[in-house]
Design a protein around this motif. Sequence first.
Motif, mmCIF file in Angstrom:
data_model
loop_
_atom_site.group_PDB
_atom_site.id
_atom_site.type_symbol
_atom_site.label_atom_id
_atom_site.label_comp_id
_atom_site.label_asym_id
_atom_site.label_seq_id
_atom_site.Cartn_x
_atom_site.Cartn_y
_atom_site.Cartn_z
ATOM 1 N N THR A 1 0.833 -1.208 0.000
ATOM 2 C CA THR A 1 0.000 0.000 0.000
ATOM 3 C C THR A 1 0.864 1.254 0.000
ATOM 4 O OG1 THR A 1 -1.676 -1.217 1.221
ATOM 5 C CG2 THR A 1 -1.863 1.183 1.241
ATOM 6 N N GLU B 1 -8.216 -4.625 -9.607
ATOM 7 C CA GLU B 1 -7.245 -4.114 -8.628
ATOM 8 C C GLU B 1 -7.760 -4.187 -7.192
ATOM 9 O OE1 GLU B 1 -4.125 -3.464 -9.860
ATOM 10 O OE2 GLU B 1 -5.234 -4.159 -11.612
ATOM 11 N N HIS B 2 -6.810 -4.371 -6.288
ATOM 12 C CA HIS B 2 -7.028 -4.219 -4.846
ATOM 13 C C HIS B 2 -7.248 -2.725 -4.576
ATOM 14 C CE1 HIS B 2 -5.748 -4.100 -0.581
ATOM 15 N NE2 HIS B 2 -5.946 -5.409 -0.551
ATOM 16 N N HIS B 3 -7.972 -2.397 -3.539
ATOM 17 C CA HIS B 3 -8.231 -0.975 -3.237
ATOM 18 C C HIS B 3 -6.935 -0.165 -3.150
ATOM 19 C CE1 HIS B 3 -12.292 -2.205 -1.223
ATOM 20 N NE2 HIS B 3 -12.310 -2.301 -2.539
ATOM 21 N N SER C 1 -4.504 -11.721 -9.063
ATOM 22 C CA SER C 1 -5.650 -11.235 -8.286
ATOM 23 C C SER C 1 -5.746 -11.936 -6.931
ATOM 24 C CB SER C 1 -6.937 -11.475 -9.074
ATOM 25 O OG SER C 1 -8.057 -11.368 -8.215
ATOM 26 N N ASN C 2 -5.967 -11.149 -5.883
ATOM 27 C CA ASN C 2 -6.105 -11.725 -4.538
ATOM 28 C C ASN C 2 -7.461 -12.377 -4.339
ATOM 29 O OD1 ASN C 2 -7.122 -9.000 -4.613
ATOM 30 N ND2 ASN C 2 -7.393 -9.109 -2.406
ATOM 31 N N HIS D 1 -12.627 -8.613 0.218
ATOM 32 C CA HIS D 1 -11.182 -8.771 0.002
ATOM 33 C C HIS D 1 -10.536 -7.489 -0.527
ATOM 34 C CE1 HIS D 1 -12.319 -12.902 0.609
ATOM 35 N NE2 HIS D 1 -13.058 -12.895 -0.489
ATOM 36 N N CYS D 2 -11.053 -6.343 -0.125
ATOM 37 C CA CYS D 2 -10.522 -5.040 -0.591
ATOM 38 C C CYS D 2 -10.503 -4.963 -2.109
ATOM 39 C CB CYS D 2 -9.122 -4.774 -0.044
ATOM 40 S SG CYS D 2 -9.074 -4.659 1.732
ATOM 41 N N ALA D 3 -11.525 -5.533 -2.739
ATOM 42 C CA ALA D 3 -11.619 -5.474 -4.208
ATOM 43 C C ALA D 3 -13.085 -5.276 -4.587
ATOM 44 C CB ALA D 3 -11.058 -6.750 -4.823
#
Length: 397
Positions: free
Chosen positions: A87, A114-116, A165-166, A354-356
């Motif tokens: 981050t 994307e993740h946040h 991707s998470n 999952h912050c996505a």
Amino acid sequence: MALRDDFPILQRKVHGHPLVYLDNAATTQKPQVVIDAMSDYYSQSNANVHRAVHTLAGEATDGYEGCRTRLKTWFNAERAILTSGTTEAINLVAHAWGRANLTKDDAIVLTEMEHHSDIVPWQMLAEERGVEIRYVPVLDDFTLDMEVFEASLVGAKLVCVVHTSNVLGVRNPLERIIKSAHAAGAKVLIDAAQGAPHVRIDFDAFGADFMAFSAHKMCGPTGIGALLVRPDAFEEMQPFMGGGDMIETVTTEGSTYQDNEHKFEAGTPRIAEAIGWNAAFGWMETLDLEKEHKRMLEIARYTAKELRGMGMTVYGRHDDGDSAVVSFLHPKLHSEDMAHLLDAVGYAVRTGHHCAQPLLNRLGISSTVRASYYFYNTMEEAEQFIAQLKIILERFA
Ligand code: PLP
């Protein structure tokens, strides 16, 4: 499995049951050598870095800089800035490179995957500078729409894309993305939070301009990560945080800055964490990463197949190169309820967005249950996980 003995936490019980830790995409467990390295630093060498000539300061400096040297060797990179994690590394690009190089006539290309942490910093920059953000859509087969990607490059200065991707475990076609972006004159930032822990990446050969990742997802401590930067992009970065350690000289009239990575590491850095991360690399070096990656993917494929057989929807494809992340949903049993029922018998899985959130919106859902595997997980654990889920469904669904 011998390597499990290196992780003390795997011996513990949760609610009277042996821990089955399947939340590795969130954070991985730490081998004893990492815990010992950090404890040794605090009990034997604790001092600040870079400033004093005494023995302890020398040991602390060697330990901290030793992590940077290891990063450069492991990833074949010329510049490695130590940050608090992925981050902060992405925010550093937005502040140090973005603010110096992007104006309201420029565009940034992101993806819906994307993740946040690879969306919000760019939205903040866009608000401040009027930069345009373009999103590459995710197709029904969980891959990026590469036609839209190619079209979106016109006038773009930066492409930011997640390595793996998470949520889906899908590994993006990064070689093509980097080549096309560079041909269009755009720089490329790779969010390798989920990629770096699983595969060996040669940053120089890879060709990206920036790459961000976190130690805690690869057996290292929390609170530390890195930003790898190509030398030409490094020259285009302006200092972001001002303070001690990043300067060459300071007078009341102004300051000059260091010309190496210290320019972006103001203040006392994460010394114990760097030492712990270096120990984690030492531990990982003993593994055949390629073989381990294939083994984990086999476990993920088995899990996904069994889950589909039980009527679950699985989000992901588990192709070669993808990571061992299995996101799924039951048509009736809520994901949070399932996670609580699993926790009651010792299984740690993740639920939520999952912050996505943009990706989950695209998939038309608000949450999944996610099981993610790492080196110390076994096929037996996956089989027990499936058996346990069958019991839960029989009783509660
Ligand atoms: N990017 C991806 C793909 C991630 O999975 C994560 C963490 O889950 C991050 C970024 C953020 O990492 P950190 O919280 O360590 O900064």
